[in-house]
Design a protein around this motif. Structure first.
Motif, mmCIF file in Angstrom:
data_model
loop_
_atom_site.group_PDB
_atom_site.id
_atom_site.type_symbol
_atom_site.label_atom_id
_atom_site.label_comp_id
_atom_site.label_asym_id
_atom_site.label_seq_id
_atom_site.Cartn_x
_atom_site.Cartn_y
_atom_site.Cartn_z
ATOM 1 N N LYS A 292 -5.690 -37.019 1.668
ATOM 2 C CA LYS A 292 -4.977 -36.232 1.431
ATOM 3 C C LYS A 292 -4.635 -34.940 1.908
ATOM 4 O O LYS A 292 -3.359 -34.318 2.320
ATOM 5 N N HIS A 293 -5.962 -34.219 2.903
ATOM 6 C CA HIS A 293 -5.516 -33.538 3.649
ATOM 7 C C HIS A 293 -4.317 -34.441 5.191
ATOM 8 O O HIS A 293 -3.780 -32.738 5.225
ATOM 9 N N THR A 294 -4.927 -35.177 5.556
ATOM 10 C CA THR A 294 -4.173 -35.266 6.747
ATOM 11 C C THR A 294 -2.542 -35.485 6.166
ATOM 12 O O THR A 294 -1.660 -35.280 6.922
ATOM 13 N N GLN A 295 -2.107 -35.840 4.981
ATOM 14 C CA GLN A 295 -0.948 -36.592 4.631
ATOM 15 C C GLN A 295 -0.398 -34.176 4.379
ATOM 16 O O GLN A 295 0.638 -35.025 4.839
ATOM 17 N N ARG A 296 -0.413 -33.647 3.828
ATOM 18 C CA ARG A 296 -0.504 -32.506 3.944
ATOM 19 C C ARG A 296 -0.055 -31.977 5.085
ATOM 20 O O ARG A 296 0.427 -31.235 4.994
ATOM 21 N N ILE A 297 -1.358 -31.783 6.255
ATOM 22 C CA ILE A 297 -1.046 -31.844 7.705
ATOM 23 C C ILE A 297 0.374 -32.303 7.970
ATOM 24 O O ILE A 297 1.246 -31.256 8.743
ATOM 25 N N PHE A 298 0.906 -33.619 7.879
ATOM 26 C CA PHE A 298 1.967 -34.213 8.515
ATOM 27 C C PHE A 298 3.068 -33.971 7.792
ATOM 28 O O PHE A 298 4.023 -33.428 8.531
ATOM 29 N N ALA A 299 2.834 -33.203 6.417
ATOM 30 C CA ALA A 299 4.099 -33.138 6.027
ATOM 31 C C ALA A 299 4.410 -31.346 6.886
ATOM 32 O O ALA A 299 5.977 -31.350 6.922
ATOM 33 N N LYS A 300 3.308 -30.784 7.012
ATOM 34 C CA LYS A 300 4.298 -29.319 7.087
ATOM 35 C C LYS A 300 4.194 -29.337 8.399
ATOM 36 O O LYS A 300 4.695 -28.333 8.855
ATOM 37 N N HIS B 259 0.274 -42.952 14.797
ATOM 38 C CA HIS B 259 1.452 -43.074 15.782
ATOM 39 C C HIS B 259 1.658 -41.035 14.962
ATOM 40 O O HIS B 259 2.316 -40.291 15.664
ATOM 41 N N ARG B 260 1.464 -41.095 13.746
ATOM 42 C CA ARG B 260 1.104 -39.700 13.305
ATOM 43 C C ARG B 260 0.278 -38.758 13.758
ATOM 44 O O ARG B 260 0.793 -37.731 13.744
ATOM 45 N N ARG B 261 -0.777 -39.265 14.007
ATOM 46 C CA ARG B 261 -2.200 -38.678 14.558
ATOM 47 C C ARG B 261 -1.728 -38.146 15.938
ATOM 48 O O ARG B 261 -2.379 -36.509 15.735
ATOM 49 N N VAL B 262 -0.768 -38.892 16.383
ATOM 50 C CA VAL B 262 -0.733 -39.233 17.951
ATOM 51 C C VAL B 262 -0.065 -37.711 17.900
ATOM 52 O O VAL B 262 -0.286 -36.232 19.270
ATOM 53 N N MET B 263 0.893 -37.608 17.343
ATOM 54 C CA MET B 263 2.014 -36.880 17.237
ATOM 55 C C MET B 263 2.027 -34.997 16.605
ATOM 56 O O MET B 263 1.921 -34.215 17.011
ATOM 57 N N ALA B 264 0.331 -35.363 15.610
ATOM 58 C CA ALA B 264 0.269 -34.428 14.846
ATOM 59 C C ALA B 264 -0.997 -33.487 16.052
ATOM 60 O O ALA B 264 -0.759 -31.787 15.924
#
Length: 223
Positions: free
Chosen positions: A193-201, A211-216
């Motif tokens: 849940k935290h990671t999904q909110r991080i990606f959204a913000k 890929h989203r972890r790399v981009m974050a």
């Protein structure tokens, strides 16, 4: 150290200009079960070795001859462009955030940046190798700490809660969700849940999660 599913040894190219350190790293890696297919002392030799041997990962000192500034980094970026998919683990004597940024610039993952002191912690070093070969990103905890200290007022990371920033820092260090859950003593579901909110913000659209972890991590470096 073996790689699944075919259980073959991890194949490594090592680039380090100090003969003593290079030989020490070769011995350490071979004793850990990897296959060091080449050990070289300059940038052009690294590019040739990667092109010819097609290793799983290149372990590279940032500062190499002739100027001992960033030749190793430049050669690593060139080798990775020449042989896409080659993982790169860069070793540096000092924290220099721009080097990590450049390695992550293509957004593909499979890169790491550790301080040389971290090599003495064999388990952490070998875990970092495994993670980058698996497509992950690994940043030295000291790099992460310096990034947090340099946040700008308009930094999108400021939109994150303290817990979300803590999770993002652990993502940048290369930890999986399950590892983060163990470190923070929470459930894997809470970390998700935290990671999904991080990606959204951070404005990262729905995509393959690695890929989203790399981009974050890249957004974290650049702001």
């Amino acid at each position: 150290m073996r790689l699944s599913p075919d259980d073959r040894p991890m194949r490594v190219v090592l680039a380090e200009d100090s003969v003593l350190l290079r030989e020490g790293l070769v011995r350490l890696l071979e004793e850990a079960g990897t296959e060091v297919v080449a050990a070289v002392g300059d940038g052009p030799s690294l590019v040739r070795a990667v092109t010819e041997a097609r290793p799983d990962v290149a372990v590279v000192d940032v500062r190499m001859p002739p100027t001992h500034t960033d030749e190793g980094l430049r050669a690593a970026v060139q080798a990775r462009a020449t042989v896409p998919g080659t993982a790169v683990l860069v070793l540096s004597q000092y924290v220099e955030v721009a080097y990590a940024d450049e390695l992550l610039a293509d957004g593909r993952g499979g890169v790491g940046y550790l301080l040389k002191d971290r090599v003495t912690d064999l388990d952490s070093f070998l875990t970092a190798l495994t993670d980058v070969v698996g497509g992950g990103t690994v940043l030295d905890p000291q790099v992460v700490a310096q990034l947090f200290a340099r946040r700008r007022a308009d930094d999108p990371v400021r939109r994150l809660t303290p817990r979300e920033r803590e999770v993002l820092g652990l993502i940048a260090e290369g930890h999986s969700n399950s590892a983060i859950a163990r470190l923070l003593v929470v459930t894997p579901g809470a970390v998700e849940k935290h990671t999904q909110r991080i990606f959204a913000k951070l404005g990262l659209a729905q995509d393959e999660d690695q890929h989203r972890r790399v981009m974050a991590t890249l957004a974290y470096l650049r702001t």
